[in-house]
Design a protein around this motif. Structure first.
Motif, PDB file in Angstrom:
ATOM      1  N   SER A 186      23.123 -73.922  44.686  1.00 55.27           N
ATOM      2  CA  SER A 186      24.002 -74.967  45.212  1.00 55.27           C
ATOM      3  C   SER A 186      24.606 -75.800  44.098  1.00 55.27           C
ATOM      4  CB  SER A 186      23.232 -75.875  46.175  1.00 55.27           C
ATOM      5  OG  SER A 186      22.774 -75.164  47.288  1.00 55.27           O
ATOM      6  N   ILE A 187      23.771 -76.180  43.135  1.00 59.22           N
ATOM      7  CA  ILE A 187      24.251 -76.994  42.022  1.00 59.22           C
ATOM      8  C   ILE A 187      25.234 -76.200  41.171  1.00 59.22           C
ATOM      9  CG2 ILE A 187      23.576 -78.278  39.971  1.00 59.22           C
ATOM     10  CD1 ILE A 187      22.678 -79.588  42.560  1.00 59.22           C
ATOM     11  N   LEU A 188      24.892 -74.957  40.875  1.00 58.31           N
ATOM     12  CA  LEU A 188      25.749 -74.142  40.023  1.00 58.31           C
ATOM     13  C   LEU A 188      27.100 -73.900  40.679  1.00 58.31           C
ATOM     14  CD1 LEU A 188      24.527 -71.152  37.912  1.00 58.31           C
ATOM     15  CD2 LEU A 188      26.683 -70.991  39.137  1.00 58.31           C
ATOM     16  N   ALA A 189      27.099 -73.550  41.967  1.00 52.63           N
ATOM     17  CA  ALA A 189      28.361 -73.300  42.654  1.00 52.63           C
ATOM     18  C   ALA A 189      29.224 -74.555  42.686  1.00 52.63           C
ATOM     19  CB  ALA A 189      28.098 -72.801  44.076  1.00 52.63           C
ATOM     20  N   SER A 199      30.957 -70.777  30.421  1.00 52.19           N
ATOM     21  CA  SER A 199      31.655 -69.505  30.584  1.00 52.19           C
ATOM     22  C   SER A 199      30.833 -68.445  29.866  1.00 52.19           C
ATOM     23  CB  SER A 199      33.072 -69.584  30.009  1.00 52.19           C
ATOM     24  OG  SER A 199      33.735 -68.349  30.143  1.00 52.19           O
ATOM     25  N   VAL A 200      30.108 -67.650  30.621  1.00 49.52           N
ATOM     26  CA  VAL A 200      29.171 -66.688  30.047  1.00 49.52           C
ATOM     27  C   VAL A 200      29.604 -65.281  30.418  1.00 49.52           C
ATOM     28  CG1 VAL A 200      26.776 -65.904  29.933  1.00 49.52           C
ATOM     29  CG2 VAL A 200      27.285 -68.352  30.191  1.00 49.52           C
ATOM     30  N   ASP A 201      29.848 -64.475  29.427  1.00 55.03           N
ATOM     31  CA  ASP A 201      30.151 -63.058  29.628  1.00 55.03           C
ATOM     32  C   ASP A 201      28.957 -62.232  29.163  1.00 55.03           C
ATOM     33  OD1 ASP A 201      32.801 -63.448  30.568  1.00 55.03           O
ATOM     34  OD2 ASP A 201      33.494 -63.728  28.506  1.00 55.03           O
ATOM     35  N   GLY A 202      28.611 -61.221  29.956  1.00 52.06           N
ATOM     36  CA  GLY A 202      27.521 -60.338  29.567  1.00 52.06           C
ATOM     37  C   GLY A 202      26.162 -61.008  29.580  1.00 52.06           C
ATOM     38  N   GLY A 203      25.993 -61.992  30.457  1.00 54.65           N
ATOM     39  CA  GLY A 203      24.724 -62.703  30.531  1.00 54.65           C
ATOM     40  C   GLY A 203      23.821 -62.179  31.628  1.00 54.65           C
ATOM     41  N   LEU A 204      22.655 -62.805  31.733  1.00 58.56           N
ATOM     42  CA  LEU A 204      21.717 -62.570  32.822  1.00 58.56           C
ATOM     43  C   LEU A 204      21.651 -63.862  33.628  1.00 58.56           C
ATOM     44  CD1 LEU A 204      18.893 -60.839  30.748  1.00 58.56           C
ATOM     45  CD2 LEU A 204      20.579 -59.701  32.200  1.00 58.56           C
ATOM     46  N   LEU A 205      22.177 -63.839  34.830  1.00 59.55           N
ATOM     47  CA  LEU A 205      22.287 -65.032  35.648  1.00 59.55           C
ATOM     48  C   LEU A 205      21.152 -65.058  36.670  1.00 59.55           C
ATOM     49  CD1 LEU A 205      23.813 -67.545  36.708  1.00 59.55           C
ATOM     50  CD2 LEU A 205      25.207 -65.976  38.085  1.00 59.55           C
ATOM     51  N   PHE A 206      20.308 -66.099  36.604  1.00 58.00           N
ATOM     52  CA  PHE A 206      19.244 -66.227  37.601  1.00 58.00           C
ATOM     53  C   PHE A 206      19.580 -67.350  38.567  1.00 58.00           C
ATOM     54  CE2 PHE A 206      17.886 -69.185  34.306  1.00 58.00           C
ATOM     55  CZ  PHE A 206      17.321 -70.255  35.000  1.00 58.00           C
ATOM     56  N   LEU A 207      19.216 -67.147  39.829  1.00 63.67           N
ATOM     57  CA  LEU A 207      19.585 -68.074  40.898  1.00 63.67           C
ATOM     58  C   LEU A 207      18.423 -68.265  41.865  1.00 63.67           C
ATOM     59  CD1 LEU A 207      23.081 -66.506  41.702  1.00 63.67           C
ATOM     60  CD2 LEU A 207      22.706 -68.660  40.487  1.00 63.67           C
ATOM     61  N   GLU A 208      18.325 -69.463  42.423  1.00 64.73           N
ATOM     62  CA  GLU A 208      17.357 -69.778  43.472  1.00 64.73           C
ATOM     63  C   GLU A 208      17.936 -70.897  44.323  1.00 64.73           C
ATOM     64  OE1 GLU A 208      15.506 -72.818  43.871  1.00 64.73           O
ATOM     65  OE2 GLU A 208      16.507 -73.781  42.187  1.00 64.73           O
ATOM     66  N   ASP A 209      17.342 -71.116  45.500  1.00 68.63           N
ATOM     67  CA  ASP A 209      17.747 -72.270  46.310  1.00 68.63           C
ATOM     68  C   ASP A 209      16.700 -72.525  47.385  1.00 68.63           C
ATOM     69  OD1 ASP A 209      19.345 -74.429  47.200  1.00 68.63           O
ATOM     70  OD2 ASP A 209      21.146 -73.300  46.686  1.00 68.63           O
ATOM     71  N   ILE A 217      23.995 -69.290  51.661  1.00 64.44           N
ATOM     72  CA  ILE A 217      23.746 -68.625  50.385  1.00 64.44           C
ATOM     73  C   ILE A 217      24.863 -67.633  50.097  1.00 64.44           C
ATOM     74  CG2 ILE A 217      22.184 -67.059  49.167  1.00 64.44           C
ATOM     75  CD1 ILE A 217      19.890 -68.404  50.810  1.00 64.44           C
ATOM     76  N   GLU A 218      25.236 -66.837  51.125  1.00 66.16           N
ATOM     77  CA  GLU A 218      26.328 -65.877  50.925  1.00 66.16           C
ATOM     78  C   GLU A 218      27.638 -66.586  50.609  1.00 66.16           C
ATOM     79  OE1 GLU A 218      28.830 -62.955  53.721  1.00 66.16           O
ATOM     80  OE2 GLU A 218      26.705 -62.377  53.513  1.00 66.16           O
ATOM     81  N   ARG A 219      27.893 -67.704  51.262  1.00 65.96           N
ATOM     82  CA  ARG A 219      29.137 -68.429  51.015  1.00 65.96           C
ATOM     83  C   ARG A 219      29.205 -68.912  49.571  1.00 65.96           C
ATOM     84  NH1 ARG A 219      29.976 -72.915  55.250  1.00 65.96           N
ATOM     85  NH2 ARG A 219      28.306 -73.939  54.082  1.00 65.96           N
ATOM     86  N   MET A 220      28.092 -69.407  49.036  1.00 68.12           N
ATOM     87  CA  MET A 220      28.094 -69.872  47.639  1.00 68.12           C
ATOM     88  C   MET A 220      28.192 -68.696  46.672  1.00 68.12           C
ATOM     89  SD  MET A 220      25.473 -73.125  47.761  1.00 68.12           S
ATOM     90  CE  MET A 220      24.194 -72.369  48.765  1.00 68.12           C
ATOM     91  N   LEU A 221      27.528 -67.599  46.990  1.00 67.67           N
ATOM     92  CA  LEU A 221      27.653 -66.408  46.153  1.00 67.67           C
ATOM     93  C   LEU A 221      29.091 -65.892  46.173  1.00 67.67           C
ATOM     94  CD1 LEU A 221      24.360 -64.545  47.101  1.00 67.67           C
ATOM     95  CD2 LEU A 221      24.900 -65.559  44.873  1.00 67.67           C
ATOM     96  N   THR A 222      29.741 -65.973  47.327  1.00 69.35           N
ATOM     97  CA  THR A 222      31.139 -65.561  47.432  1.00 69.35           C
ATOM     98  C   THR A 222      32.013 -66.414  46.522  1.00 69.35           C
ATOM     99  OG1 THR A 222      30.821 -64.828  49.714  1.00 69.35           O
ATOM    100  CG2 THR A 222      33.078 -65.235  49.002  1.00 69.35           C
ATOM    101  N   GLN A 223      31.754 -67.698  46.486  1.00 65.81           N
ATOM    102  CA  GLN A 223      32.515 -68.566  45.597  1.00 65.81           C
ATOM    103  C   GLN A 223      32.365 -68.125  44.145  1.00 65.81           C
ATOM    104  OE1 GLN A 223      31.414 -72.697  45.771  1.00 65.81           O
ATOM    105  NE2 GLN A 223      33.176 -73.375  44.569  1.00 65.81           N
ATOM    106  N   LEU A 224      31.141 -67.824  43.731  1.00 61.89           N
ATOM    107  CA  LEU A 224      30.918 -67.364  42.353  1.00 61.89           C
ATOM    108  C   LEU A 224      31.556 -66.002  42.123  1.00 61.89           C
ATOM    109  CD1 LEU A 224      27.179 -68.398  41.825  1.00 61.89           C
ATOM    110  CD2 LEU A 224      29.231 -69.613  41.083  1.00 61.89           C
ATOM    111  N   LEU A 225      31.529 -65.158  43.149  1.00 63.63           N
ATOM    112  CA  LEU A 225      32.136 -63.840  43.028  1.00 63.63           C
ATOM    113  C   LEU A 225      33.646 -63.952  42.867  1.00 63.63           C
ATOM    114  CD1 LEU A 225      31.707 -60.694  43.310  1.00 63.63           C
ATOM    115  CD2 LEU A 225      32.236 -61.023  45.733  1.00 63.63           C
ATOM    116  N   LEU A 226      34.291 -64.735  43.717  1.00 62.89           N
ATOM    117  CA  LEU A 226      35.743 -64.867  43.677  1.00 62.89           C
ATOM    118  C   LEU A 226      36.218 -65.623  42.440  1.00 62.89           C
ATOM    119  CD1 LEU A 226      36.504 -65.617  47.437  1.00 62.89           C
ATOM    120  CD2 LEU A 226      36.527 -63.418  46.229  1.00 62.89           C
TER     121      LEU A 226
END
Length: 306
Positions: A186-189, A199-209, A217-226
């Motif tokens: 939630s905070i990251l989105a 701005s991280v390219d080629g990283g390992l992104l960890f997430l929790e909530d 959760i899907e809506r926030m992931l969609t925001q990060l995806l788009l």
């Protein structure tokens, strides 16, 4: 044992007796504990007004402690980001201080990474992990390793569903020198489109909530995806998503549905689950903004940063 500076940059501590019990536990474990004078302050839902919490962060940076440890998360750091004392925070980190927290602390860790390249740690908080009836042995051991400067990595057992979803992992998977970053979803989105999201390219992104229904959760992931964030990563590591309630209206839509959908959107980017991190008793300590090596051997997922 190392020294700790305990401060409150976000929500107010609600149970003062539990807080004092947690401090005694840390002292009994051998830590030299200094408590910020405003650690138990309260203004509305916050641990003091904005100026007071900024002052607490500045005192933490100047304390000379080995670890600056938050009392709790909640909400409050995002509104402080334009005024954080970035130079003082970075200078303290360069002197060897480890800034540690979770949940709302995600805003702090990502902002200092974006603004100064400063690395922090995602880990326990006083109220979440030492004010409970029985602190978790793995959590406290991981924190002890960090505080003593001997932590070198972490690992967990992948569920079989991960291997079925990503058969390429069976032959072994390895990434070297990728930046580990992330935290609370939630905070990251909420930082997308701001100068406080790295701005991280080629990283390992960890997430929790916590407390978020799977559709949210899907809506926030969609925001990060788009926004192009997810597709630029080497892998997505999912920790705990808990304390939510499904309803009859969901008709089978659940967290596993979201994970399967996410994998379908990210061909070639492994989405690994089961990371022991989040609002759960057993959590590892993770560097935010440091290069790590990652590998999968069988069902074992391993991260190394030592």
């Amino acid at each position: 044992m190392p020294s700790l500076y305990i401060y409150s940059p976000s929500g107010a501590v609600r149970d003062r007796a539990a807080f004092r019990r947690a401090v005694r536990r840390l002292q009994a474990a051998g830590y030299e504990v200094a408590v910020d004078p405003a650690a138990l302050a309260r203004h509305q839902r916050f641990a003091g007004d904005d100026d007071a919490r900024l002052a607490a962060i500045e005192r933490a940076a100047a304390s000379g402690a080995d670890v600056a440890l938050t009392t709790r998360g909640g909400y409050g750091l995002t509104r402080l980001l334009p005024r954080l004392p970035y130079d003082a925070i970075d200078a303290a980190a360069c002197r060897g201080m480890s800034w540690v927290g979770l949940s709302d602390f995600t805003a702090f860790g990502l902002a200092v990474l974006a603004q100064r390249g400063t690395a922090t740690w995602a880990g326990p908080a006083v109220m979440e992990d030492w004010a409970v009836d029985a602190p978790d042995d793995i959590t406290t051991a991981c924190f002890d390793d960090l505080a003593q400067g001997v932590g070198e990595g972490s690992g967990w057992r992948l569920p079989l569903s991960d291997l079925r979803a990503h058969p390429e992992l069976a032959a072994g998977w390895r990434v070297e020198g990728a930046m580990l970053w992330g935290g609370n979803l939630s905070i990251l989105a909420g930082l997308v489109g701001t100068p406080y999201l790295p701005s991280v390219d080629g990283g390992l992104l960890f997430l929790e909530d916590v407390g978020e229904h799977p559709y949210r959760i899907e809506r926030m992931l969609t925001q990060l995806l788009l926004a192009g964030v997810l597709g630029r990563q080497k892998a997505i590591l999912l920790g705990a998503f808990n304390r939510f309630a499904l309803t009859p209206h969901d008709r089978g839509f659940r967290l596993e549905t979201v994970v399967a959908w996410l994998r379908a959107q990210l061909p070639g980017v492994p989405v690994l689950t089961g990371l022991p991190f989040g609002h759960v008793p057993t959590k590892v300590v993770l560097p935010v903004g440091r290069p790590v090596d990652a590998m999968v051997e069988g069902r074992d997922a391993l991260l190394f940063w030592g």
